[in-house]
Design an enzyme around this catalytic site. Structure first.
Site, PDB file in Angstrom:
ATOM      1  CG  ASP A   1      -2.806  -7.722   5.064  1.00  0.00           C
ATOM      2  OD1 ASP A   1      -1.691  -7.903   4.523  1.00  0.00           O
ATOM      3  OD2 ASP A   1      -3.764  -7.194   4.470  1.00  0.00           O
TER       4      ASP A   1
ATOM      5  CG  HIS B   1      -0.884  -5.607  -4.222  1.00  0.00           C
ATOM      6  ND1 HIS B   1       0.245  -5.477  -3.449  1.00  0.00           N
ATOM      7  CD2 HIS B   1      -1.642  -6.559  -3.606  1.00  0.00           C
ATOM      8  CE1 HIS B   1       0.182  -6.303  -2.422  1.00  0.00           C
ATOM      9  NE2 HIS B   1      -0.946  -6.964  -2.487  1.00  0.00           N
TER      10      HIS B   1
ATOM     11  CG  HIS C   1      -0.200 -11.514  -3.611  1.00  0.00           C
ATOM     12  ND1 HIS C   1      -0.978 -12.362  -2.849  1.00  0.00           N
ATOM     13  CD2 HIS C   1      -0.326 -10.287  -3.053  1.00  0.00           C
ATOM     14  CE1 HIS C   1      -1.571 -11.671  -1.889  1.00  0.00           C
ATOM     15  NE2 HIS C   1      -1.188 -10.402  -1.991  1.00  0.00           N
TER      16      HIS C   1
ATOM     17  NE  ARG D   1      -3.861  -2.163   2.293  1.00  0.00           N
ATOM     18  CZ  ARG D   1      -3.706  -3.483   2.440  1.00  0.00           C
ATOM     19  NH1 ARG D   1      -2.526  -3.981   2.764  1.00  0.00           N
ATOM     20  NH2 ARG D   1      -4.732  -4.293   2.254  1.00  0.00           N
TER      21      ARG D   1
ATOM     22  CD  GLU E   1       1.856 -10.334  -0.133  1.00  0.00           C
ATOM     23  OE1 GLU E   1       1.824  -9.236  -0.749  1.00  0.00           O
ATOM     24  OE2 GLU E   1       1.014 -10.648   0.732  1.00  0.00           O
TER      25      GLU E   1
END
Length: 324
Positions: free
Chosen positions: A231, A103, A174, A78, A289
């Site tokens: 996350d 992304h 991803h 982000r 990631e």
């Protein structure tokens, strides 16, 4: 092996490249640079696909938001408010994850068709050119990503990029891993070599603090079950390195499969896929990631993601497969 896999609605062909070595078979699509499947044996020698994905391109086109297996760019993760300043000029990006850019925007690298060519006997090279202004980012960027199956069966991903004007670059893959081949992945055991992480606000933007993991649910320095509710970017103890260093291990006790992650990157985003919907369910996969930190263009204290003319962006990540 290269094959014509599908045709998009506008007539663009999509090719699929299959790499096979040491009992591992990986299939990669020119659409989005997607790792469609990675078939890996368990402790008894039975192979299963350990990444989430679809059997046809329509599945990926119809379910773009999870970014299953895709190459992510021009900026992974982000950027706050969809804006950043570079050399005194402010750039506005698509806020596809309102209020933020996520992304690469509405039509990031994950939705582009890449050129494919062989890279040695066990590799494939994907390339594309992103024009100046694509999704609001400055500079014309030439990107190449090479997938190689090594002698051990490990999947090496090597990224390179150059630009003709100052820009920001943060590239990753991803893939969502489920080492059991099906079912829920929350019971997998995870280890991450990170003593700190970047806490986030309500919009999942880092606050700027590098917080210690000790005594918290973010402490994966010793292997433990993953669970749900993650996350977050982990600040890898090794920092930026010239060559890949192992930073994480994921283990499925039921199948015995082990995934190791080695990278040159300073960060690792752990996403436990709590928002997946049909045909999958929350927690069916775990994304690891490798990356620079989220919102780095707005955080000068974070490792820089600026790429300038004459420089070459390079990054490597190796996903190793094994059993125990």
């Amino acid at each position: 092996m290269n094959e014509l896999f599908a045709t998009l609605s506008d007539g663009t062909p999509v090719h699929r490249w299959t790499l096979e070595r040491a009992g591992v078979r990986v299939r990669i699509l020119s659409y989005g640079g997607i790792v469609q499947s990675a078939e890996v044996p368990d402790r008894d020698g039975h192979a299963a696909n350990v990444v989430l994905g679809f059997e046809d391109v329509a599945g990926y086109v119809g379910h773009p938001e999870p970014y299953f297996g895709a190459l992510i760019g021009r900026y992974a993760n982000r950027i706050a408010g969809g804006r950043f300043e570079l050399d005194g000029r402010t750039y506005a990006l698509a806020t596809n994850n309102a209020p933020n850019s996520l992304h690469g925007g509405e039509n990031g690298f994950d939705k582009r068709v890449w050129a494919m060519e062989p890279a040695g006997e066990h590799g494939v090279r994907l390339s594309r050119v992103g024009p100046h202004g694509e999704e609001g980012f400055p500079g014309r960027i030439e990107v190449a990503v090479t997938y190689t199956l090594e002698e051990s069966g490990a999947l090496r991903i090597a990224y390179e990029a150059v630009t003709d004007a100052p820009t920001v670059v943060n590239l990753t893959n991803h893939s969502y891993f489920n080492l059991g081949g099906s079912g829920n992945a929350a019971g997998h055991e995870l280890r991450i070599a990170a003593s700190r992480f970047t806490p986030v606000d309500a919009d999942l933007i880092p606050t700027g603090v590098l917080e210690e993991v000790a005594g918290s649910r973010f402490d994966f320095r010793g292997a433990r079950k993953v669970g749900s509710g993650y996350d977050h970017n982990f600040v890898l103890d090794k920092g930026v390195t010239e060559s890949p260093v192992e930073v994480a291990e994921l283990y499925d006790p039921a199948s015995g499969r082990v995934l190791t992650v080695a990278t040159t990157e300073p960060g690792l985003q752990l996403y436990t896929a709590d928002h997946l919907d049909e045909p999958f369910a929350p927690g069916d996969g775990i994304a690891l990631e490798t990356q620079h930190f989220p919102d780095s263009p707005n955080r000068p204290e974070f490792p820089s993601t600026v790429l300038r003319p004459g420089e070459v962006f390079r990054s490597e990540t190796v996903y190793g497969f094994g059993t125990r």
